[in-house]
Structure formats: C-alpha cells, structure tokens
Design an enzyme around this catalytic site. Structure first.
Site, PDB file in Angstrom:
ATOM      1  N   PHE A  52       2.749   1.609  -2.511  1.00 17.63           N
ATOM      2  CA  PHE A  52       2.512   1.235  -1.114  1.00 17.63           C
ATOM      3  C   PHE A  52       2.331  -0.277  -1.056  1.00 17.63           C
ATOM      4  O   PHE A  52       1.457  -0.829  -1.730  1.00 17.63           O
ATOM      5  CB  PHE A  52       1.276   1.928  -0.535  1.00 17.63           C
ATOM      6  CG  PHE A  52       1.062   1.585   0.918  1.00 17.63           C
ATOM      7  CD1 PHE A  52       1.778   2.247   1.907  1.00 17.63           C
ATOM      8  CD2 PHE A  52       0.190   0.585   1.298  1.00 17.63           C
ATOM      9  CE1 PHE A  52       1.618   1.923   3.248  1.00 17.63           C
ATOM     10  CE2 PHE A  52       0.016   0.247   2.637  1.00 17.63           C
ATOM     11  CZ  PHE A  52       0.736   0.923   3.614  1.00 17.63           C
ATOM     12  N   ASP A  64       1.067  -6.608  -7.068  1.00 16.29           N
ATOM     13  CA  ASP A  64       0.402  -6.343  -5.794  1.00 16.29           C
ATOM     14  C   ASP A  64      -1.050  -5.970  -6.081  1.00 16.29           C
ATOM     15  O   ASP A  64      -1.339  -4.871  -6.559  1.00 16.29           O
ATOM     16  CB  ASP A  64       1.132  -5.200  -5.074  1.00 16.29           C
ATOM     17  CG  ASP A  64       0.489  -4.826  -3.736  1.00 16.29           C
ATOM     18  OD1 ASP A  64      -0.699  -5.122  -3.536  1.00 16.29           O
ATOM     19  OD2 ASP A  64       1.184  -4.205  -2.912  1.00 16.29           O
ATOM     20  N   LYS A  92      -7.450  -7.304   1.009  1.00 14.19           N
ATOM     21  CA  LYS A  92      -8.587  -6.474   1.361  1.00 14.19           C
ATOM     22  C   LYS A  92      -9.972  -7.059   1.066  1.00 14.19           C
ATOM     23  O   LYS A  92     -10.730  -7.398   1.964  1.00 14.19           O
ATOM     24  CB  LYS A  92      -8.444  -5.110   0.699  1.00 14.19           C
ATOM     25  CG  LYS A  92      -7.310  -4.272   1.307  1.00 14.19           C
ATOM     26  CD  LYS A  92      -7.236  -2.913   0.653  1.00 14.19           C
ATOM     27  CE  LYS A  92      -6.125  -2.061   1.229  1.00 14.19           C
ATOM     28  NZ  LYS A  92      -6.335  -1.678   2.645  1.00 14.19           N
TER      29      LYS A  92
END
Length: 387
Positions: free
Chosen positions: A126, A211, A241
């Site tokens: 993702f 990532d 995040k």
C-alpha cells in the site's frame, strides 16, 4: 425523528465513537467512556495524545507565523531536514503533507532521474491513493472502478527472490518496498530478500525506494525500519504518519546525486513544510530519535509480542503473531472485523490489516501496565470468540 444527513462524501467506514479528547495512551468519548488507543491515529501519534513537548512547540510557533509559502527560506525546514538526514542514509529532504504525496514525489523523482518508466512494487503493498500511488499499490481493491492505471507498474510477490531476479533489468527505474507491509497484513520483508533486492538495483542502475510511511519514525525500534537490515542503504526514503505526532507532514528523503533531477519548478507543494507541522516534527524527532528512547521501543515490542504469544497464540484460530517493534499483527484463520468491534466494546481500539489480521499500533510511549491491560482484553475477547 428524521436522520441527520451528512455533508461528507462516504469515503470512510467510520466507527460510531465520538471522541471528546485524548491524553497519553487513552481517548475519551463524549459519553464518558475511556479507550486504550492501540491505533494511534494509524501509527501517527507516536508520542501519544497531546504530548506536552509537541503541544508547547506548536503553541510557540503559532505566536510567530503559521504559513509563509516556500518562496521564503524557512529555518525550521532546514533544522528538521538535518535531523532526518543525519538519522538516515540520505542527504536531502522534500517536505509535503502526507505519505501519498511523499510517494508521489519519489515516483516522479525516480522516473525523471533514471529516464525510465517501469517501477516494481509488491503484492499486498500500500503506497497511497493518488493516481500514481494507487497504481503503485499491489491490491486490486484499491484499483477497482478507476479504469486504466498509470503505467508501468509491475507487482511481484514479497520475499520471492526468483521472481524479482527474473523481472529486474536495465529498464526498471525503481523498486518500491515496505520493510513491513502494514495495510497488507503486517508482513515482514526478509533481510536476505531485501539485500538481494538492493544488489539487483545496484547492478541495473535502478533506484531503491523504501516506503517508511508507517514503519518510520521509531515505530519498529529504529529511526527507520530499513536500519534493521545489515548494509541496506536506500536511494529514497518516504515517511509521514509519525513524523509530526498528528499534524500533517510528509517527507521524501534522498541522496545527494538525485538533486540534479529535482531543480526549481520540477516539483512543489503549497502547504508542504508548514511551520506548525515542522515545529511539531522537531519536538517529536528530538524525543524519538534518542538512542535510549528507541531502545525502549524495541524492548516494549519484544515484551508485547512475548505476552501475546504466551496468552493468545494457543487459541486455535490464531495462526501467527508477527511484526517489528510496536507494529504487531495477530494473524487469524477467521475474519476479524467483529473482533475489532468487540475489542472496542471492552475499551481497546485496534485495527485490521486485511480481513484476517488484528493490527496493533500503540503509542511508542506505552507503559508496561497499559500493554498488560491490552493483552488481557485481547485474550478475553479472542477466547470468547472461540466459544
């Protein structure tokens, strides 16, 4: 009584919890109920809710200015960039607002620098919901309904070195990989696979993009999760995040040689590197990137996994307990959506990672007592589910 109509697009399957305020590891609903938060805003509030150092830094910056635009030199951008690059194998930072934007920048940079178009990613990955990052994501459910995707992305099985070797060549611009697939089920990439991947990238002049949107900023017990893997040195790292403990901030980090492809006018973001978010980031990183703090995250992660294995692993439908640091998945042979609801009712907030995995993302500041509380709730709920 007529039901109130929402003026929001129904893009989220929202929980029926109305939160009044948060403090530390807990959220408190408007009806007065207390919840132990093992979601942390989806790995965002790494220092818990309303951490005093972050709150103070943002308040102080608000007394100066909230926004200037990137027409101006902003000293906080340089300061936060120096912290991030000095704790990674990178030299330069580009600030944006989210993980998807950071990955979008990485895709653009890789294609522009290499003058190639093909990018390899992995099944169940993702990387975001912009058109490019959706195309990079190896999950059909993310693609459905949008028509032709952005070319040229190739999805391979994670940890399959043979498939990788058969696909890699000098036409591949980059390989984008998560060290731990969060949305894909808390699946850990194997060290040997990642080392083989890095070697193949070097052989073919291909950029390695890691990532770290969910795994970065101390979540796994190191500044970035790739640092668990010996001799791994990415060309590009993306993060978001946990970087500003709840304020919107993303970053793409890269090595110095990539600067030639990202000159003035090549990319940009109006709100990227906003001073309020950067103030929060500086305060957060100064705490999280301390070696002693990171060591406690590793220790807490080991403790929580061991306690879960001790109390939960014996339940017949529990298949595996996996992850790194305080990013943990409980893999089950059943759909866990109803388990998440029952956990909420018992005062614990957790997530799914696919249909069969309970994902735990507590604040990095979680205490042993709070971890014990969570293990007790999880054990009771899973045992009752088993009946």
């Amino acid at each position: 009584m007529e039901k109130k109509t929402s003026h929001l697009f129904p893009t989220y399957a929202r929980w029926s919890l109305h939160i009044e305020y948060g403090e530390g590891s807990y959220l408190y609903s408007k009806d007065g109920k207390k919840y132990l938060d093992f979601v942390s805003g989806i790995a965002v509030c790494n220092l818990g809710h309303r951490h005093h150092a972050v709150e103070s830094a943002v308040s102080e910056q608000m007394q100066k200015y909230w926004h200037l635009s990137n027409l101006f030199p902003i000293s906080l951008q340089e300061e936060v960039a120096e912290i991030l690059t000095s704790h990674s194998d990178t030299d330069l930072a580009f600030f944006c607002n989210s993980g998807a934007e950071a990955n979008e920048a990485a895709i653009k940079l890789a294609r522009k620098y290499t003058k190639r178009h093909k990018i390899i990613t992995f099944e169940k990955s993702f990387h975001g919901r912009t058109f490019a990052t959706m195309s990079a994501t190896g999950q059909a459910k993310i693609h459905d309904g949008y028509g032709p995707l952005l070319p040229e992305f190739v999805y391979l099985p994670l940890n399959d070195s043979d498939a990788l070797e058969a696909t890699m060549n000098t036409e591949v611009a980059a390989v984008m990989v998560e060290i731990v697939q969060g949305e894909g089920g808390v699946v850990v990439a194997q060290d040997e696979f990642l080392q083989k991947l890095a070697a193949l990238c070097q052989q073919n002049g291909t950029l390695l993009i890691v990532d770290e949107v969910q795994t970065g900023i101390g979540r796994t017990g190191t500044a970035f999760a790739y640092q668990h893997v010996p001799h791994l040195s990415p060309d590009i790292i993306t993060s978001a995040k946990g970087i500003a403990n709840g304020l919107p901030l993303g970053v793409m980090l890269g090595k110095m040689n990539l600067a030639e492809a990202f000159g003035p006018g090549s990319h940009g973001s109006t709100f990227g590197g906003n001073p309020l978010s950067l103030a929060a980031a500086k305060a957060s990183l100064e705490i999280i990137f301390n070696d002693a703090f990171l060591q406690t995250v590793s220790e807490k992660g080991c403790y929580l996994r061991d306690e879960l294995k001790k109390h939960v692993y014996t339940i017949p439908f529990v298949k595996d307990i996996r992850g790194k640091g305080l990013m943990i998945g409980i893999a089950c042979e059943v759909d866990v959506s109803s388990v998440i609801v029952e956990l909420q009712q018992q005062g614990l907030l957790a997530l799914t990672a696919g249909p069969n995995v309970i994902r735990l993302l507590p604040p990095l500041t979680i205490s042993q007592q709070e971890m014990d509380e969570a293990v007790t709730i999880i054990t009771d709920v899973l045992n009752n589910y088993c009946v």
